[in-house]
Scaffold this motif. Sequence first.
Motif, PDB file in Angstrom:
ATOM      1  N   GLN A 167       0.802  -1.250   0.085  1.00 43.87           N
ATOM      2  CA  GLN A 167       0.069   0.022   0.099  1.00 43.87           C
ATOM      3  C   GLN A 167       0.932   1.237  -0.020  1.00 43.87           C
ATOM      4  O   GLN A 167       0.303   2.602   0.228  1.00 43.87           O
ATOM      5  CB  GLN A 167      -0.908  -0.099   1.157  1.00 43.87           C
ATOM      6  N   PHE A 168       2.184   1.134   0.097  1.00 40.59           N
ATOM      7  CA  PHE A 168       2.942   2.372  -0.089  1.00 40.59           C
ATOM      8  C   PHE A 168       3.455   2.733  -1.419  1.00 40.59           C
ATOM      9  O   PHE A 168       3.690   1.776  -2.475  1.00 40.59           O
ATOM     10  CB  PHE A 168       4.111   2.016   0.683  1.00 40.59           C
ATOM     11  N   ILE A 169       3.475   4.021  -1.759  1.00 39.98           N
ATOM     12  CA  ILE A 169       3.866   4.394  -3.052  1.00 39.98           C
ATOM     13  C   ILE A 169       4.760   5.632  -2.911  1.00 39.98           C
ATOM     14  O   ILE A 169       4.729   6.313  -1.850  1.00 39.98           O
ATOM     15  CB  ILE A 169       2.513   4.778  -4.030  1.00 39.98           C
ATOM     16  N   MET A 170       5.377   5.960  -3.903  1.00 40.00           N
ATOM     17  CA  MET A 170       6.349   7.217  -3.866  1.00 40.00           C
ATOM     18  C   MET A 170       5.839   8.127  -4.820  1.00 40.00           C
ATOM     19  O   MET A 170       5.442   8.293  -5.715  1.00 40.00           O
ATOM     20  CB  MET A 170       7.820   6.538  -4.510  1.00 40.00           C
ATOM     21  N   TYR A 171       5.911   9.564  -4.161  1.00 40.82           N
ATOM     22  CA  TYR A 171       5.875  10.548  -5.265  1.00 40.82           C
ATOM     23  C   TYR A 171       7.357  11.174  -5.015  1.00 40.82           C
ATOM     24  O   TYR A 171       8.253  10.921  -4.411  1.00 40.82           O
ATOM     25  CB  TYR A 171       5.093  11.711  -4.094  1.00 40.82           C
ATOM     26  N   TYR A 172       7.444  12.196  -6.142  1.00 47.01           N
ATOM     27  CA  TYR A 172       8.720  12.771  -6.489  1.00 47.01           C
ATOM     28  C   TYR A 172       8.634  14.204  -6.515  1.00 47.01           C
ATOM     29  O   TYR A 172       7.773  14.771  -7.078  1.00 47.01           O
ATOM     30  CB  TYR A 172       9.257  12.030  -7.765  1.00 47.01           C
ATOM     31  N   GLN A 173       9.650  14.914  -5.823  1.00 44.89           N
ATOM     32  CA  GLN A 173       9.616  16.287  -6.162  1.00 44.89           C
ATOM     33  C   GLN A 173      11.159  16.827  -6.467  1.00 44.89           C
ATOM     34  O   GLN A 173      11.989  16.349  -6.141  1.00 44.89           O
ATOM     35  CB  GLN A 173       9.467  16.841  -4.396  1.00 44.89           C
ATOM     36  N   PRO A 174      10.808  17.384  -7.548  1.00 43.06           N
ATOM     37  CA  PRO A 174      12.064  18.149  -8.348  1.00 43.06           C
ATOM     38  C   PRO A 174      12.801  19.305  -7.613  1.00 43.06           C
ATOM     39  O   PRO A 174      12.153  19.733  -6.730  1.00 43.06           O
ATOM     40  CB  PRO A 174      11.800  18.688  -9.572  1.00 43.06           C
ATOM     41  N   HIS A 231      17.421  24.075 -14.553  1.00 43.90           N
ATOM     42  CA  HIS A 231      17.091  22.703 -15.250  1.00 43.90           C
ATOM     43  C   HIS A 231      16.734  21.908 -13.788  1.00 43.90           C
ATOM     44  O   HIS A 231      17.340  22.019 -12.523  1.00 43.90           O
ATOM     45  CB  HIS A 231      18.509  22.121 -15.921  1.00 43.90           C
ATOM     46  N   THR A 232      15.869  20.920 -14.050  1.00 44.02           N
ATOM     47  CA  THR A 232      15.827  19.696 -12.803  1.00 44.02           C
ATOM     48  C   THR A 232      17.153  19.121 -12.646  1.00 44.02           C
ATOM     49  O   THR A 232      17.609  18.537 -13.677  1.00 44.02           O
ATOM     50  CB  THR A 232      14.547  19.010 -13.244  1.00 44.02           C
ATOM     51  N   CYS A 233      17.689  19.249 -11.473  1.00 44.43           N
ATOM     52  CA  CYS A 233      18.895  18.387 -11.304  1.00 44.43           C
ATOM     53  C   CYS A 233      18.926  17.249 -10.330  1.00 44.43           C
ATOM     54  O   CYS A 233      19.798  16.624 -10.029  1.00 44.43           O
ATOM     55  CB  CYS A 233      20.061  19.354 -10.942  1.00 44.43           C
ATOM     56  N   GLY A 234      17.547  16.825  -9.805  1.00 43.31           N
ATOM     57  CA  GLY A 234      17.295  16.026  -8.919  1.00 43.31           C
ATOM     58  C   GLY A 234      15.875  15.859  -8.756  1.00 43.31           C
ATOM     59  O   GLY A 234      15.163  16.852  -8.886  1.00 43.31           O
ATOM     60  N   GLY A 286      13.279   5.941 -22.034  1.00 44.35           N
ATOM     61  CA  GLY A 286      14.200   6.624 -22.695  1.00 44.35           C
ATOM     62  C   GLY A 286      13.954   8.018 -22.194  1.00 44.35           C
ATOM     63  O   GLY A 286      14.450   9.082 -22.744  1.00 44.35           O
ATOM     64  N   TYR A 287      13.549   8.301 -20.939  1.00 40.81           N
ATOM     65  CA  TYR A 287      13.508   9.504 -20.226  1.00 40.81           C
ATOM     66  C   TYR A 287      14.999   9.731 -19.903  1.00 40.81           C
ATOM     67  O   TYR A 287      15.930   9.052 -19.575  1.00 40.81           O
ATOM     68  CB  TYR A 287      12.718   9.599 -18.942  1.00 40.81           C
ATOM     69  N   PRO A 288      15.359  11.232 -19.991  1.00 39.92           N
ATOM     70  CA  PRO A 288      16.529  11.658 -19.446  1.00 39.92           C
ATOM     71  C   PRO A 288      16.623  11.364 -18.012  1.00 39.92           C
ATOM     72  O   PRO A 288      15.718  12.059 -17.305  1.00 39.92           O
ATOM     73  CB  PRO A 288      16.800  13.069 -19.789  1.00 39.92           C
ATOM     74  N   LEU A 289      17.664  10.882 -17.540  1.00 43.04           N
ATOM     75  CA  LEU A 289      17.623  10.515 -15.918  1.00 43.04           C
ATOM     76  C   LEU A 289      18.190  11.662 -15.286  1.00 43.04           C
ATOM     77  O   LEU A 289      19.288  12.103 -15.712  1.00 43.04           O
ATOM     78  CB  LEU A 289      18.302   9.006 -15.519  1.00 43.04           C
ATOM     79  N   VAL A 290      17.610  11.749 -14.011  1.00 41.62           N
ATOM     80  CA  VAL A 290      18.397  12.663 -12.951  1.00 41.62           C
ATOM     81  C   VAL A 290      18.424  12.186 -11.711  1.00 41.62           C
ATOM     82  O   VAL A 290      17.641  11.064 -11.397  1.00 41.62           O
ATOM     83  CB  VAL A 290      17.547  14.124 -12.970  1.00 41.62           C
ATOM     84  N   PRO A 291      19.170  12.314 -10.891  1.00 35.49           N
ATOM     85  CA  PRO A 291      19.566  11.610  -9.517  1.00 35.49           C
ATOM     86  C   PRO A 291      18.363  11.544  -8.807  1.00 35.49           C
ATOM     87  O   PRO A 291      17.792  12.745  -8.761  1.00 35.49           O
ATOM     88  CB  PRO A 291      20.848  12.088  -8.990  1.00 35.49           C
ATOM     89  N   ALA A 346       4.195   9.113 -12.591  1.00 33.82           N
ATOM     90  CA  ALA A 346       3.875   9.451 -14.064  1.00 33.82           C
ATOM     91  C   ALA A 346       3.959  10.981 -14.688  1.00 33.82           C
ATOM     92  O   ALA A 346       3.978  11.005 -15.755  1.00 33.82           O
ATOM     93  CB  ALA A 346       2.244   9.111 -14.287  1.00 33.82           C
ATOM     94  N   GLU A 347       3.727  11.897 -13.812  1.00 34.27           N
ATOM     95  CA  GLU A 347       4.097  13.128 -14.134  1.00 34.27           C
ATOM     96  C   GLU A 347       5.515  13.645 -13.955  1.00 34.27           C
ATOM     97  O   GLU A 347       5.832  14.821 -14.113  1.00 34.27           O
ATOM     98  CB  GLU A 347       3.283  13.993 -13.262  1.00 34.27           C
ATOM     99  N   HIS A 348       6.518  12.832 -14.213  1.00 34.44           N
ATOM    100  CA  HIS A 348       7.794  13.024 -14.187  1.00 34.44           C
ATOM    101  C   HIS A 348       8.619  12.309 -15.117  1.00 34.44           C
ATOM    102  O   HIS A 348       8.143  11.255 -15.557  1.00 34.44           O
ATOM    103  CB  HIS A 348       8.537  12.559 -12.702  1.00 34.44           C
ATOM    104  N   PRO A 349      10.028  12.708 -15.530  1.00 38.30           N
ATOM    105  CA  PRO A 349      10.458  13.964 -15.194  1.00 38.30           C
ATOM    106  C   PRO A 349       9.929  15.064 -15.574  1.00 38.30           C
ATOM    107  O   PRO A 349       9.325  15.264 -16.930  1.00 38.30           O
ATOM    108  CB  PRO A 349      11.835  13.845 -15.410  1.00 38.30           C
ATOM    109  N   PRO A 350       9.806  16.238 -14.860  1.00 36.46           N
ATOM    110  CA  PRO A 350       8.928  17.375 -15.482  1.00 36.46           C
ATOM    111  C   PRO A 350       9.963  18.078 -16.359  1.00 36.46           C
ATOM    112  O   PRO A 350      10.995  18.718 -15.749  1.00 36.46           O
ATOM    113  CB  PRO A 350       8.528  18.451 -14.205  1.00 36.46           C
ATOM    114  N   THR A 351       9.746  17.892 -17.696  1.00 43.82           N
ATOM    115  CA  THR A 351      10.922  18.452 -18.277  1.00 43.82           C
ATOM    116  C   THR A 351      11.286  19.994 -18.639  1.00 43.82           C
ATOM    117  O   THR A 351      12.527  20.115 -18.425  1.00 43.82           O
ATOM    118  CB  THR A 351      10.765  17.801 -19.879  1.00 43.82           C
ATOM    119  N   PRO A 352      10.459  20.835 -18.905  1.00 43.66           N
ATOM    120  CA  PRO A 352      10.991  22.188 -19.109  1.00 43.66           C
ATOM    121  C   PRO A 352      11.493  22.940 -18.266  1.00 43.66           C
ATOM    122  O   PRO A 352      11.036  22.844 -16.958  1.00 43.66           O
ATOM    123  CB  PRO A 352       9.540  22.854 -19.876  1.00 43.66           C
ATOM    124  N   PRO A 353      12.568  23.442 -18.427  1.00 40.77           N
ATOM    125  CA  PRO A 353      13.412  24.306 -17.390  1.00 40.77           C
ATOM    126  C   PRO A 353      12.483  25.157 -16.738  1.00 40.77           C
ATOM    127  O   PRO A 353      11.638  26.021 -17.447  1.00 40.77           O
ATOM    128  CB  PRO A 353      14.633  24.649 -18.067  1.00 40.77           C
TER     129      PRO A 353
END
Length: 282
Positions: free
Chosen positions: A39-46, A54-57, A109-114, A268-275
């Motif tokens: 039941q645990f899921i992860m959210y991601y914040q840039p 630019h998003t660097c992580g 094929g997404y550009p990966l960030v740490p 699903a909404e990441h990586p948020p691409t435009p700088p």
Amino acid sequence: AVKKAGKRGYRFFDISVAEEESSREALMREMQHALDYDQFIMYYQPRVDTGNGHTCGLEALVRWVHPVRGLMEPLEFIPLAEETGLIVRLGEQVIKKVISQLAYWSKSGYPLVPVSINVSVRQLEGGSLADTLSVWLRSCRIDPSLVEIEVTEASVARHGADVLQTLAAIQNMGIKLVLDDFGTGYSSLSQLQEMDFDMIKVDHTFAARLEDSEQGTALFNAIITMAHSLDMRVVAEGVETRQQASTLRALGCDEIQGFLVSPPLPPAEHPPTPPVTLPAPA
Ligand code: C2E
Ligand code: MG
Ligand code: MG
Ligand code: MG
């Protein structure tokens, strides 16, 4: 334990303590069930670079999709998970989920960030964290440089030798170490030097103080100077306004994270691409 049970106040106190105890026990049982039933899921914040926007992580932040209570935030269950030791199992699931997500992004094929993962000091005490990370990194074929480990300043300020050893082992694998909630844990400068963190995240209370006083700005400036002299990058947490961002950029803060850029979001909404376009220094 309550000697004068006849006194009204004491009896009331007694009942509420018992109630709290049983609701904690219920939550703990629910958490065990939640670990069994995924039941645990992860959210991601840039976080973004103040130089180019630019998003660097991304920071991975756990959520509990509770069947009755709805989406629960970490502060509602992490403290109890830490007290009961369930944090170790939860922490392993978090690592597996984050590294699998990186593998999925990579295949798509997404550009990966740490991606940074928060760990509790209980996970550093046993010494198995380095193994868990290495197993998942290898099986998902993810480079260790794509994972960062965050520990709070308060938790490592009262560390034991085993905690330092685990951190060193993780760093030797090529994983970066982040000191989280900096400014709330009273670590000494000599401790900071000893631990060799790659980055500090300045607690959100400091960004909030940038607007109400010149001292707030002076304090942040001192933290940045200190961190840079120890060769650490600086991230400001909890940046909510353009004015805070602009002051931080002028002070030379390397990166910012906060609602101004984006709240934590499902993968699903990441990586948020435009700088992100940051305001020019005031
Ligand atoms: P943290 O590591 O300091 O994470 C940043 C927290 O600040 C997140 O809260 C995030 O949603 C929130 N935040 C982001 N932007 C802003 C902003 O602009 N303003 C304000 N006021 N807050 C902002 P969240 O997701 O509720 O997580 C709370 C804490 O729970 C985290 O603090 C972290 O210490 C812990 N945590 C989260 N996920 C995990 C995990 O997987 N394992 C462990 N051990 N701890 C976790
Ligand atoms: Mg964190
Ligand atoms: Mg933090
Ligand atoms: Mg914080």
